[in-house]
Motif scaffolding. Structure first.
Motif, PDB file in Angstrom:
ATOM      1  N   PHE A  84      -2.131   4.579   0.977  1.00 32.48           N
ATOM      2  CA  PHE A  84      -1.816   4.281  -0.326  1.00 32.48           C
ATOM      3  C   PHE A  84      -0.737   5.530  -0.935  1.00 32.48           C
ATOM      4  O   PHE A  84      -0.050   5.083  -1.862  1.00 32.48           O
ATOM      5  CB  PHE A  84      -3.255   4.703  -0.913  1.00 32.48           C
ATOM      6  N   SER A  85      -0.509   6.369  -0.347  1.00 38.32           N
ATOM      7  CA  SER A  85       0.389   7.419  -0.921  1.00 38.32           C
ATOM      8  C   SER A  85       1.741   6.993  -0.623  1.00 38.32           C
ATOM      9  O   SER A  85       2.879   7.282  -1.280  1.00 38.32           O
ATOM     10  CB  SER A  85       0.028   8.810  -0.186  1.00 38.32           C
ATOM     11  N   SER A  86       1.837   5.978   0.418  1.00 36.91           N
ATOM     12  CA  SER A  86       3.121   5.549   0.899  1.00 36.91           C
ATOM     13  C   SER A  86       3.663   4.786  -0.241  1.00 36.91           C
ATOM     14  O   SER A  86       5.136   4.352  -0.301  1.00 36.91           O
ATOM     15  CB  SER A  86       3.348   5.154   2.275  1.00 36.91           C
ATOM     16  N   PHE A  87       2.722   4.009  -0.912  1.00 33.38           N
ATOM     17  CA  PHE A  87       3.236   2.815  -1.762  1.00 33.38           C
ATOM     18  C   PHE A  87       4.015   3.168  -2.919  1.00 33.38           C
ATOM     19  O   PHE A  87       4.919   2.760  -3.224  1.00 33.38           O
ATOM     20  CB  PHE A  87       1.949   2.152  -2.494  1.00 33.38           C
ATOM     21  N   SER A  88       3.711   4.539  -3.633  1.00 35.11           N
ATOM     22  CA  SER A  88       4.514   4.892  -4.801  1.00 35.11           C
ATOM     23  C   SER A  88       6.012   5.378  -4.349  1.00 35.11           C
ATOM     24  O   SER A  88       6.845   5.883  -5.139  1.00 35.11           O
ATOM     25  CB  SER A  88       3.794   5.864  -5.362  1.00 35.11           C
ATOM     26  N   ARG A  89       6.219   5.859  -3.030  1.00 33.07           N
ATOM     27  CA  ARG A  89       7.428   6.404  -2.249  1.00 33.07           C
ATOM     28  C   ARG A  89       8.352   5.358  -1.752  1.00 33.07           C
ATOM     29  O   ARG A  89       9.595   5.443  -2.089  1.00 33.07           O
ATOM     30  CB  ARG A  89       6.855   7.552  -1.286  1.00 33.07           C
ATOM     31  N   ALA A  90       7.701   4.519  -0.953  1.00 38.11           N
ATOM     32  CA  ALA A  90       8.637   3.506  -0.326  1.00 38.11           C
ATOM     33  C   ALA A  90       8.556   2.205  -0.672  1.00 38.11           C
ATOM     34  O   ALA A  90       9.152   1.369  -0.150  1.00 38.11           O
ATOM     35  CB  ALA A  90       8.446   3.724   1.137  1.00 38.11           C
ATOM     36  N   ALA A  95       6.307  -0.179   2.999  1.00 36.46           N
ATOM     37  CA  ALA A  95       5.240   0.424   3.426  1.00 36.46           C
ATOM     38  C   ALA A  95       4.467  -0.505   4.104  1.00 36.46           C
ATOM     39  O   ALA A  95       4.055   0.029   5.380  1.00 36.46           O
ATOM     40  CB  ALA A  95       4.457   1.207   2.542  1.00 36.46           C
ATOM     41  N   THR A  96       4.183  -1.712   3.692  1.00 41.20           N
ATOM     42  CA  THR A  96       3.178  -2.760   4.414  1.00 41.20           C
ATOM     43  C   THR A  96       4.010  -3.016   5.574  1.00 41.20           C
ATOM     44  O   THR A  96       3.321  -3.088   6.745  1.00 41.20           O
ATOM     45  CB  THR A  96       2.968  -3.843   3.680  1.00 41.20           C
ATOM     46  N   ALA A  97       5.284  -3.476   5.655  1.00 34.19           N
ATOM     47  CA  ALA A  97       6.023  -3.683   6.971  1.00 34.19           C
ATOM     48  C   ALA A  97       6.143  -2.545   7.964  1.00 34.19           C
ATOM     49  O   ALA A  97       5.651  -2.773   9.122  1.00 34.19           O
ATOM     50  CB  ALA A  97       7.594  -4.174   6.555  1.00 34.19           C
ATOM     51  N   TYR A 145      13.232   4.379  -5.763  1.00 32.76           N
ATOM     52  CA  TYR A 145      12.542   5.046  -4.568  1.00 32.76           C
ATOM     53  C   TYR A 145      13.484   5.659  -3.649  1.00 32.76           C
ATOM     54  O   TYR A 145      13.702   5.901  -2.548  1.00 32.76           O
ATOM     55  CB  TYR A 145      12.279   3.582  -3.597  1.00 32.76           C
ATOM     56  N   ALA A 146      14.525   6.629  -4.609  1.00 35.53           N
ATOM     57  CA  ALA A 146      15.383   7.231  -4.025  1.00 35.53           C
ATOM     58  C   ALA A 146      15.011   8.601  -3.441  1.00 35.53           C
ATOM     59  O   ALA A 146      13.992   8.931  -3.679  1.00 35.53           O
ATOM     60  CB  ALA A 146      16.692   7.512  -4.936  1.00 35.53           C
ATOM     61  N   GLY A 147      15.969   9.276  -2.711  1.00 36.62           N
ATOM     62  CA  GLY A 147      15.811  10.654  -2.392  1.00 36.62           C
ATOM     63  C   GLY A 147      14.839  10.813  -1.253  1.00 36.62           C
ATOM     64  O   GLY A 147      14.507   9.756  -0.414  1.00 36.62           O
ATOM     65  N   ILE A 154       7.941   6.372   4.334  1.00 39.63           N
ATOM     66  CA  ILE A 154       7.951   5.511   5.490  1.00 39.63           C
ATOM     67  C   ILE A 154       7.471   6.440   6.721  1.00 39.63           C
ATOM     68  O   ILE A 154       6.586   5.753   7.420  1.00 39.63           O
ATOM     69  CB  ILE A 154       9.427   5.353   5.813  1.00 39.63           C
ATOM     70  N   VAL A 155       7.563   7.760   6.601  1.00 39.76           N
ATOM     71  CA  VAL A 155       6.580   8.361   7.575  1.00 39.76           C
ATOM     72  C   VAL A 155       5.248   8.460   7.429  1.00 39.76           C
ATOM     73  O   VAL A 155       4.498   8.410   8.296  1.00 39.76           O
ATOM     74  CB  VAL A 155       7.181  10.101   7.495  1.00 39.76           C
ATOM     75  N   MET A 156       4.693   8.323   6.026  1.00 36.04           N
ATOM     76  CA  MET A 156       3.547   8.151   5.629  1.00 36.04           C
ATOM     77  C   MET A 156       2.896   6.723   6.333  1.00 36.04           C
ATOM     78  O   MET A 156       1.593   6.769   6.680  1.00 36.04           O
ATOM     79  CB  MET A 156       3.189   8.423   4.261  1.00 36.04           C
ATOM     80  N   ALA A 157       3.787   5.879   6.072  1.00 39.47           N
ATOM     81  CA  ALA A 157       3.195   4.439   6.540  1.00 39.47           C
ATOM     82  C   ALA A 157       3.210   4.593   8.011  1.00 39.47           C
ATOM     83  O   ALA A 157       2.137   3.733   8.514  1.00 39.47           O
ATOM     84  CB  ALA A 157       4.039   3.473   6.049  1.00 39.47           C
ATOM     85  N   LEU A 158       4.176   5.072   8.639  1.00 42.26           N
ATOM     86  CA  LEU A 158       3.680   5.329  10.218  1.00 42.26           C
ATOM     87  C   LEU A 158       2.670   6.053  10.623  1.00 42.26           C
ATOM     88  O   LEU A 158       1.877   5.843  11.635  1.00 42.26           O
ATOM     89  CB  LEU A 158       5.094   6.018  10.891  1.00 42.26           C
TER      90      LEU A 158
END
Length: 310
Positions: A84-90, A95-97, A145-147, A154-158
């Motif tokens: 859920f945290s990765s959604f707003s970042r990537a 994030a789902t992929a 989604y820069a920076g 991506i790291v959170m999704a992993l």
């Protein structure tokens, strides 16, 4: 309606529901930790009713079952927090992929802890998924989604995929335990884990936020688990695996339609590579023709029978 058709409908509905979860998380407007806490709370209430109605609370719980399920529940809750945290970042799409690298995590655990053989085909699919990951990481994201947040997402999704695999490995030790009961223990663990950190002193004051949180618990947890576990009991493994990819497709469509997020061409290629590789891993696709297998009459008969059954 026969069992296979019913299972297909249930699995399709479960994966479609799961694909919309990102929209409800974002639209709730609440911190991720609070979202997961309320998902666990309303999910536990729903699953408690279901387990009681099915008679699953009578004498089925042992200290061993509770302990193993609780350990898996901790992994599941961390998985939700990271995803859920990765959604707003990537973005929900990316994030789902990336999250769908779960099968490769399981293969790694199988080789590491259970001495399972890693075939050349599995390594090839892993290589394709890794190439897709590199394309996603190296592609310049949209301004929103820069920076470093993009890379962190991506790291959170992993990380979420990793903890999902951990939970899956742990749950394997609960063979024979009703899955609804396992899910109930897991969300109850989530309540205990997150209650000290959830912002319970400042509750949502609008109906919209509460409706999002209730839906995440009742529909995306309670109902989704019921549909998915019902389908698992009725469908062969290969069909479960193929239908599971409805989830990332729906999630990407929701991201495009609801939030207007368009993937760059290389991101599309990277996401497609990950999803195709994951499908190949789940469904046992081969990247090359084996002369031995094609000439083996026993194996050929098995393949023919499988096709007839499908």
């Amino acid at each position: 309606m026969d069992e296979k058709t019913r299972g297909t409908v249930e699995m399709t509905a479960a994966m479609a529901i799961l694909g919309t979860i990102g929209w409800f998380v974002v639209m709730s407007g609440r911190p991720v930790l609070d979202v997961v806490f309320w998902r666990c709370t309303f999910g536990a209430a729903t699953l408690l009713i279901v387990c009681a109605a099915l008679g699953l609370l009578r004498g089925r719980l042992t200290l061993r079952v509770v302990g193993i399920a609780a350990l898996g529940g901790a992994a599941i809750v961390i998985n939700w927090l990271l995803l859920f945290s990765s959604f707003s970042r990537a973005s929900i799409s990316i994030a789902t992929a990336v999250y769908n690298t779960q099968p490769f995590m399981l293969v790694g655990f199988g080789a590491l802890f259970f001495s399972e053989r890693v075939t050349l085909t599995k390594l090839a699919w892993l290589g394709i998924a890794f190439a897709g990951m590199l394309l996603i990481i190296q592609t310049k994201p949209d301004a929103g989604y820069a920076g470093t947040d993009y890379f962190i997402g991506i790291v959170m999704a992993l990380g979420a995929a990793f903890f999902w695999a951990v939970a899956a490995i742990i749950t394997k030790k609960l063979a024979g335990t009703p899955p609804h009961l396992i899910a109930l223990i897991q969300v109850c663990v989530g309540i205990v884990m997150l209650a000290p950190f959830a912002n319970l002193s400042v509750l949502p004051t609008d109906t919209w936020s509460w409706s999002m949180l209730v839906t995440l618990g009742v529909v995306h947890t309670g109902l989704m688990y019921i549909l998915m576990y019902g389908a698992i009991q009725r469908l062969p493994t290969y069909l479960q695996g193929s239908l599971s990819f409805i989830y990332p497709v729906v999630a990407i469509l929701v991201d495009v339609i609801a939030f207007g997020h368009r993937l760059h061409p290389l991101q599309i290629v990277g996401a497609a590579a990950i999803l195709i590789a994951a499908a190949g891993m789940n469904l046992g696709w081969s990247l090359w023709r084996s002369r031995t297998s094609s000439e083996d009459p026993v194996l050929r008969a098995q393949v023919t029978a499988q096709r007839q059954d499908s």
